[in-house]
Design a protein around this motif. Structure first.
Motif: not given
Length: 259
Positions: A228-250
């Motif tokens: 996903d690419l998240i864009a905020i007007r006037g603030k830039g963009r953020l790309e979501v990379g790899e997502i992993a689930v931790t042992k504490k389910e976060r």
């Protein structure tokens, strides 16, 4: 012909996508490559998403260089090959001495539109500071702008064609970071990536200033995913990379921020 109503269902930029459909139907009828005007990133995303399910036609978007935001689409029957060299574009250099009267992207665009042209015929504008700017346009505007675009703000300028190899492209600045969050909610991920409070991020979302994959999202609880690419007007963009689930389910995720 193409399933027009299905392609237009739930799209924000209905008029633009309808024109893309018209171009696609022309390409099917004539067996020719047909070009749209320049599309903005949200318009381009909606057009490409809708046409991705079709087999009759191929779409190729190109704006003159890999990082271009505004692009034209070349459309052809799927039997015909497409490549970037077929997308008809011209690069112009707008040269002037802006040392004492700095011009912004808005100034250059305003000067161009002030000659009577429309935004859809112009692509990206690359501002070069005190030296002026470079712009990408449809070929039929090149001669007109070379003679008509003679001033930006108070500065006299000379507008002339250049090769695309002369474009002075700046690589986007980016910052890599890792965050661990309790959920994949948009407000949580975006606040971590942009370094602001969650309540402030919710304000941006409620105001309609946040887009995910160029689509306006007004639900703070919207679930994000890898790519996903998240864009905020006037603030830039953020790309979501790899997502992993931790042992504490976060959720541990890699983020790339573009500024």
């Amino acid at each position: 012909m193409l399933p027009r109503e299905e392609l237009l269902k739930n799209v924000e930029n209905r008029d633009t996508v309808a024109r893309v459909i018209d171009c696609a139907e022309q390409a099917i009828r004539t067996w020719e490559v047909v070009f749209t005007d320049f599309l903005s990133p949200p318009e381009l995303a909606e057009a490409q998403q809708g046409f991705s399910k079709l087999t009759e036609v191929e779409l190729l978007a190109w704006g003159g260089y890999p990082q271009a935001e505004r692009k034209r689409i070349a459309i052809a029957r799927n039997e015909l090959p497409l490549d970037e060299s077929q997308v008809e574009l011209v690069a112009l250099n707008i040269a002037g001495n802006f040392l004492f009267d700095t011009a912004t992207h808005r100034d250059f665009l305003g000067a161009m539109l002030g000659t009577g042209i429309v935004r859809e015929k112009t692509g990206d504008i690359i501002v070069l500071g005190e030296r002026g700017a470079q712009v990408i346009v449809v070929p039929e505007l090149a001669d007109f702008l070379e003679t008509s675009l003679t001033q930006v703000r108070s500065v006299p300028v000379k507008t002339q064609r250049i090769d695309f190899g002369e474009l002075k492209i700046r690589e986007p600045k980016k910052k890599e970071l890792t965050t661990v969050e309790a959920s994949l909610r948009l407000d949580a991920i975006a606040s971590a990536g942009f370094g602001m409070s969650r309540s402030k991020m919710v304000d941006f979302i409620n105001a309609g200033d946040v887009r995910v994959n160029w689509k306006e999202i007004k639900q703070a609880s919207h679930q994000v995913k890898t790519g996903d690419l998240i864009a905020i007007r006037g603030k830039g963009r953020l790309e979501v990379g790899e997502i992993a689930v931790t042992k504490k389910e976060r959720y541990r995720m890699q983020l790339t921020k573009f500024v």
